[in-house]
Design a protein around this motif. Structure first.
Motif, PDB file in Angstrom:
ATOM      1  N   PRO A 176       0.739  -1.264   0.054  1.00 40.79           N
ATOM      2  CA  PRO A 176      -0.022   0.085   0.208  1.00 40.79           C
ATOM      3  C   PRO A 176       0.697   1.333  -0.191  1.00 40.79           C
ATOM      4  N   MET A 177       2.190   1.227   0.582  1.00 42.74           N
ATOM      5  CA  MET A 177       2.917   2.321   0.697  1.00 42.74           C
ATOM      6  C   MET A 177       3.339   2.892  -0.662  1.00 42.74           C
ATOM      7  N   ASP A 178       3.522   1.940  -1.660  1.00 45.73           N
ATOM      8  CA  ASP A 178       3.768   1.995  -2.820  1.00 45.73           C
ATOM      9  C   ASP A 178       2.778   2.758  -3.855  1.00 45.73           C
ATOM     10  N   GLY A 179       1.724   2.276  -3.377  1.00 45.88           N
ATOM     11  CA  GLY A 179       0.275   2.894  -4.181  1.00 45.88           C
ATOM     12  C   GLY A 179       0.105   4.347  -3.682  1.00 45.88           C
ATOM     13  N   LEU A 180       0.617   4.555  -2.483  1.00 42.50           N
ATOM     14  CA  LEU A 180       0.151   5.924  -1.913  1.00 42.50           C
ATOM     15  C   LEU A 180       1.182   6.984  -2.677  1.00 42.50           C
ATOM     16  N   LEU A 181       2.716   6.348  -2.599  1.00 45.17           N
ATOM     17  CA  LEU A 181       3.639   7.273  -3.119  1.00 45.17           C
ATOM     18  C   LEU A 181       3.413   7.479  -4.649  1.00 45.17           C
ATOM     19  N   TYR A 182       2.873   6.279  -5.285  1.00 43.77           N
ATOM     20  CA  TYR A 182       2.683   6.515  -7.005  1.00 43.77           C
ATOM     21  C   TYR A 182       1.507   7.685  -6.940  1.00 43.77           C
ATOM     22  N   ARG A 183       0.337   7.803  -6.162  1.00 45.09           N
ATOM     23  CA  ARG A 183      -0.698   8.572  -6.437  1.00 45.09           C
ATOM     24  C   ARG A 183      -0.177  10.013  -6.064  1.00 45.09           C
ATOM     25  N   VAL A 184       0.614  10.014  -4.936  1.00 40.54           N
ATOM     26  CA  VAL A 184       1.302  11.355  -4.548  1.00 40.54           C
ATOM     27  C   VAL A 184       2.031  11.897  -5.532  1.00 40.54           C
ATOM     28  N   THR A 185       2.914  11.374  -6.203  1.00 39.34           N
ATOM     29  CA  THR A 185       3.825  11.478  -7.467  1.00 39.34           C
ATOM     30  C   THR A 185       2.955  11.954  -8.466  1.00 39.34           C
ATOM     31  N   MET A 186       2.028  11.332  -9.095  1.00 40.50           N
ATOM     32  CA  MET A 186       1.150  11.628  -9.986  1.00 40.50           C
ATOM     33  C   MET A 186       0.301  12.953  -9.795  1.00 40.50           C
ATOM     34  N   CYS A 187       0.074  13.120  -8.729  1.00 43.33           N
ATOM     35  CA  CYS A 187      -0.732  14.571  -8.448  1.00 43.33           C
ATOM     36  C   CYS A 187       0.189  15.674  -8.260  1.00 43.33           C
ATOM     37  N   LEU A 188       1.370  15.364  -7.971  1.00 43.25           N
ATOM     38  CA  LEU A 188       2.471  16.438  -7.815  1.00 43.25           C
ATOM     39  C   LEU A 188       2.993  16.599  -9.472  1.00 43.25           C
ATOM     40  N   THR A 189       2.935  15.611 -10.289  1.00 42.52           N
ATOM     41  CA  THR A 189       3.222  15.760 -11.808  1.00 42.52           C
ATOM     42  C   THR A 189       2.315  16.665 -12.250  1.00 42.52           C
ATOM     43  N   VAL A 190       0.837  16.255 -12.196  1.00 42.58           N
ATOM     44  CA  VAL A 190      -0.158  16.905 -12.903  1.00 42.58           C
ATOM     45  C   VAL A 190      -0.427  18.434 -12.355  1.00 42.58           C
TER      46      VAL A 190
END
Length: 83
Positions: free
Chosen positions: A49-63
């Motif tokens: 789950p930590m990988d999923g959270l990190l992925y979502r945060v990274t995508m939000c910051l990128t967008v």
């Protein structure tokens, strides 16, 4: 003064040398099994789950960052009105 330095050195050496050390376990086989498992997940999400959270945060910051850069470029390309 020298006495204080000597006692400080002895205390620091004592605490470092007597610190308990955990034996390191070789967990490579466990990780290989986890990442080679065919469960339909991409490799960057197989860590849990930590990988999923990190992925979502990274995508939000990128967008958000891309949108902000485009906005700033648009504002910089338009001349300011003179009063």
């Amino acid at each position: 003064m020298w006495r204080n330095l000597l006692s400080l050195r002895q205390v620091s050496q004592r605490t470092i040398s007597t610190a308990s050390r955990r034996p390191l376990e070789n967990r490579v086989a466990e990780k290989q099994k986890l990442f080679q498992e065919d469960n339909g997940l991409p490799v960057y999400l197989k860590g849990g789950p930590m990988d999923g959270l990190l992925y979502r945060v990274t995508m939000c910051l990128t967008v958000f960052g891309t949108g902000y850069v485009l906005y700033e470029l648009m504002m910089a390309s338009m001349p300011k009105k003179q009063k």
